[in-house]
Design a protein around this motif. Structure first.
Motif, PDB file in Angstrom:
ATOM      1  N   UNK A  24       0.812  -1.216   0.000  1.00 56.93           N
ATOM      2  CA  UNK A  24       0.000   0.000   0.000  1.00 56.93           C
ATOM      3  C   UNK A  24       0.848   1.269   0.000  1.00 56.93           C
ATOM      4  N   UNK A  25       2.034   1.168  -0.559  1.00 51.86           N
ATOM      5  CA  UNK A  25       2.872   2.342  -0.788  1.00 51.86           C
ATOM      6  C   UNK A  25       2.772   2.755  -2.256  1.00 51.86           C
ATOM      7  N   UNK A  26       3.079   3.999  -2.525  1.00 50.07           N
ATOM      8  CA  UNK A  26       3.264   4.419  -3.915  1.00 50.07           C
ATOM      9  C   UNK A  26       4.661   3.981  -4.367  1.00 50.07           C
ATOM     10  N   UNK A  27       4.911   3.950  -5.670  1.00 46.01           N
ATOM     11  CA  UNK A  27       6.271   3.638  -6.131  1.00 46.01           C
ATOM     12  C   UNK A  27       7.323   4.601  -5.568  1.00 46.01           C
ATOM     13  N   UNK A  28       6.985   5.887  -5.403  1.00 43.58           N
ATOM     14  CA  UNK A  28       7.931   6.829  -4.807  1.00 43.58           C
ATOM     15  C   UNK A  28       8.250   6.446  -3.362  1.00 43.58           C
ATOM     16  N   UNK A  29       7.249   5.941  -2.645  1.00 45.23           N
ATOM     17  CA  UNK A  29       7.467   5.521  -1.266  1.00 45.23           C
ATOM     18  C   UNK A  29       8.224   4.204  -1.194  1.00 45.23           C
ATOM     19  N   UNK A  30       7.962   3.309  -2.150  1.00 45.91           N
ATOM     20  CA  UNK A  30       8.579   1.983  -2.134  1.00 45.91           C
ATOM     21  C   UNK A  30      10.022   2.005  -2.626  1.00 45.91           C
ATOM     22  N   UNK A  75       3.563  -2.238 -14.802  1.00 44.70           N
ATOM     23  CA  UNK A  75       4.713  -2.985 -14.301  1.00 44.70           C
ATOM     24  C   UNK A  75       5.013  -2.557 -12.854  1.00 44.70           C
ATOM     25  N   UNK A  76       4.423  -3.280 -11.923  1.00 39.77           N
ATOM     26  CA  UNK A  76       4.423  -2.864 -10.521  1.00 39.77           C
ATOM     27  C   UNK A  76       5.825  -2.840  -9.928  1.00 39.77           C
ATOM     28  N   UNK A  77       6.653  -3.819 -10.237  1.00 33.85           N
ATOM     29  CA  UNK A  77       8.002  -3.852  -9.679  1.00 33.85           C
ATOM     30  C   UNK A  77       8.946  -2.917 -10.422  1.00 33.85           C
ATOM     31  N   UNK A  78       8.724  -2.756 -11.713  1.00 34.47           N
ATOM     32  CA  UNK A  78       9.635  -1.933 -12.507  1.00 34.47           C
ATOM     33  C   UNK A  78       9.494  -0.441 -12.236  1.00 34.47           C
ATOM     34  N   UNK A  79       8.294  -0.009 -11.827  1.00 32.87           N
ATOM     35  CA  UNK A  79       8.137   1.434 -11.635  1.00 32.87           C
ATOM     36  C   UNK A  79       9.000   1.950 -10.485  1.00 32.87           C
ATOM     37  N   UNK A  80       8.946   1.361  -9.283  1.00 37.14           N
ATOM     38  CA  UNK A  80       9.887   1.831  -8.253  1.00 37.14           C
ATOM     39  C   UNK A  80      11.345   1.601  -8.649  1.00 37.14           C
ATOM     40  N   UNK A  81      11.608   0.523  -9.379  1.00 32.12           N
ATOM     41  CA  UNK A  81      12.983   0.275  -9.815  1.00 32.12           C
ATOM     42  C   UNK A  81      13.458   1.378 -10.747  1.00 32.12           C
ATOM     43  N   UNK A  82      12.587   1.872 -11.615  1.00 33.68           N
ATOM     44  CA  UNK A  82      12.986   2.953 -12.519  1.00 33.68           C
ATOM     45  C   UNK A  82      13.354   4.210 -11.729  1.00 33.68           C
ATOM     46  N   UNK A  83      12.639   4.474 -10.633  1.00 28.95           N
ATOM     47  CA  UNK A  83      12.952   5.627  -9.781  1.00 28.95           C
ATOM     48  C   UNK A  83      14.297   5.427  -9.098  1.00 28.95           C
TER      49      UNK A  83
END
Length: 403
Positions: free
Chosen positions: A21-27, A309-317
């Motif tokens: 329940x985090x955003x990609x920016x938070x994760x 792409x749930x895992x790739x979005x935080x990874x891109x950040x």
């Protein structure tokens, strides 16, 4: 004073169940960005004026310092400028996506399988665009190759009032029938889209892609129409020598129209496999060669959002933080000059809906000569909690220059 903007396209999002329940920016593990948040001004700003589309075109124009209400004529003309198309006053440009549709015999019953044609390469796409030109071009219409799946159709003496024209990334997985252009003014476009299947479906490029287990690009899809644009010269407007660094024709086209120095970074794809290191190197080179203002646009978070792409979005950040922000910040600090750095998305691209929304975006504004008390991390919520709000993102650069 040097000025840098790190524009993380589509980075903002909503809480995602699969990310606790985090955003990609938070994760995302983004230590450099979060360390800056401790000593920076955080807040929210409105990048999409009321009544305008929530696109990267409108939003990036705002962040760069142009009021889209006064200069925006459509998305595709900005892309055409980078491709090298010299539009006449009565030309209309449209984006031509090469998309993958399902194989139902009736066009309106097909589904949008992939808005980017199976990640088709520019070299492959060029052959397909040439086939479209041979089939439909040379008179009222002309096709021009852009980058990857993103290309350009010029309609000579065309119309811009075409009713609802839907971007293909807004309808991933959906049956296309209700999203086809049905205004009589767009009848020729709809006809070409339908006929493009016969041109592309069994083209040698697509035959070879199927043999390799890759998705074929089976149809043209038109959207983003607009007339010849005009932007003020950036240096005359703001007194800064500026550079634009991006993988996509849209941003490079804005840069060319504004007479910025436009970098073409080898290996810059717009995806999570882009040349992050090369973008950082280009930004450092721009400052070393006399630029006062450098705009670094990174498409990867947006593409991850569109693809779900749930895992790739935080990874891109994380990759932006590690490979672009960290070396850029080190260079700026070692240069001995004062600098201002803005980090923000242009718009959210939530994973849950896989398209853009016009919500306000978080921003981080760091000044090397005026550090302030910020927040522990840079997220949507920490930016909102400050209570700071800029109602027009097009005013941000002017505010940066005043202090």
């Amino acid at each position: 004073m040097k000025y840098a903007v790190l524009l993380c396209d589509g980075m903002a999002d909503y809480p995602v169940p699969e990310l606790n329940n985090q955003t990609p920016m938070e994760a995302a593990n983004k230590p450099t960005m979060d360390a800056l948040a401790n000593v920076s001004e955080l807040g929210l700003m409105k990048t999409v004026p009321d009544g305008m589309p929530a696109g990267s075109d409108v939003a990036n124009l705002s962040v760069i310092g142009y009021d889209p209400a006064g200069c925006y004529t459509g998305r595709s003309p900005l892309e055409a400028a980078n491709i090298g198309v010299d539009m006449a006053d009565d030309d209309v440009a449209l984006r031509c996506n090469l998309v993958t549709l399902s194989d139902e015999p009736v066009y309106a019953e097909k589904r949008m399988v992939d808005y980017c044609g199976g990640d088709i390469s520019t070299a492959e796409a060029d052959e397909l665009v040439k086939a479209l030109q041979a089939a439909f071009g040379g008179g009222e219409f002309d096709f021009y190759t852009g980058t990857a799946y993103r290309h350009c159709l010029i309609w000579h003496g065309g119309k811009t009032e075409l009713g609802k024209i839907t971007p293909p990334h807004d309808i991933s997985g959906r049956v296309v029938g209700e999203y086809l252009p049905n205004d009589p003014a767009a009848a020729k476009l709809k006809e070409m889209m339908e006929k493009s299947v016969a041109v592309l479906e069994n083209h040698p490029v697509n035959v070879a892609r199927r043999e390799k287990g890759l998705s074929p690009a089976t149809s043209a899809w038109f959207w983003g129409q607009g007339s010849r644009p005009a932007l003020d010269n950036f240096k005359e407007k703001y007194g800064l020598d500026a550079a634009m660094i991006s993988a996509v024709d849209l941003l490079k086209g804005i840069g060319k129209l504004a007479e910025m120095k436009v970098y073409n970074v080898e290996g810059a794809t717009g995806y999570i496999d882009t040349n992050f290191d090369g973008k950082a190197a280009a930004a450092i080179d721009a400052f070393k060669t006399g630029c006062d203002y450098v705009y670094i646009h990174v498409e990867a978070p947006d593409e991850c959002g569109h693809r779900g792409e749930i895992q790739n979005k935080p990874r891109s950040i994380e990759l932006i933080d590690e490979k672009i922000l960290t070396p850029l910040l080190a260079f700026l600090r070692e240069s001995g000059e004062e600098f201002t750095l803005l980090i923000c998305p242009d718009h959210p691209t939530p994973l849950s809906i896989r398209t853009h929304v016009a919500d306000c975006v978080p921003y981080l504004l760091y000044r090397s000569n005026a550090e302030v008390n910020g927040a522990d991390r840079f997220t949507e919520q920490t930016a909102k909690d400050t209570g700071r709000f800029l109602p027009r993102a097009s005013d941000m650069l002017s505010e940066m220059l005043e202090k």
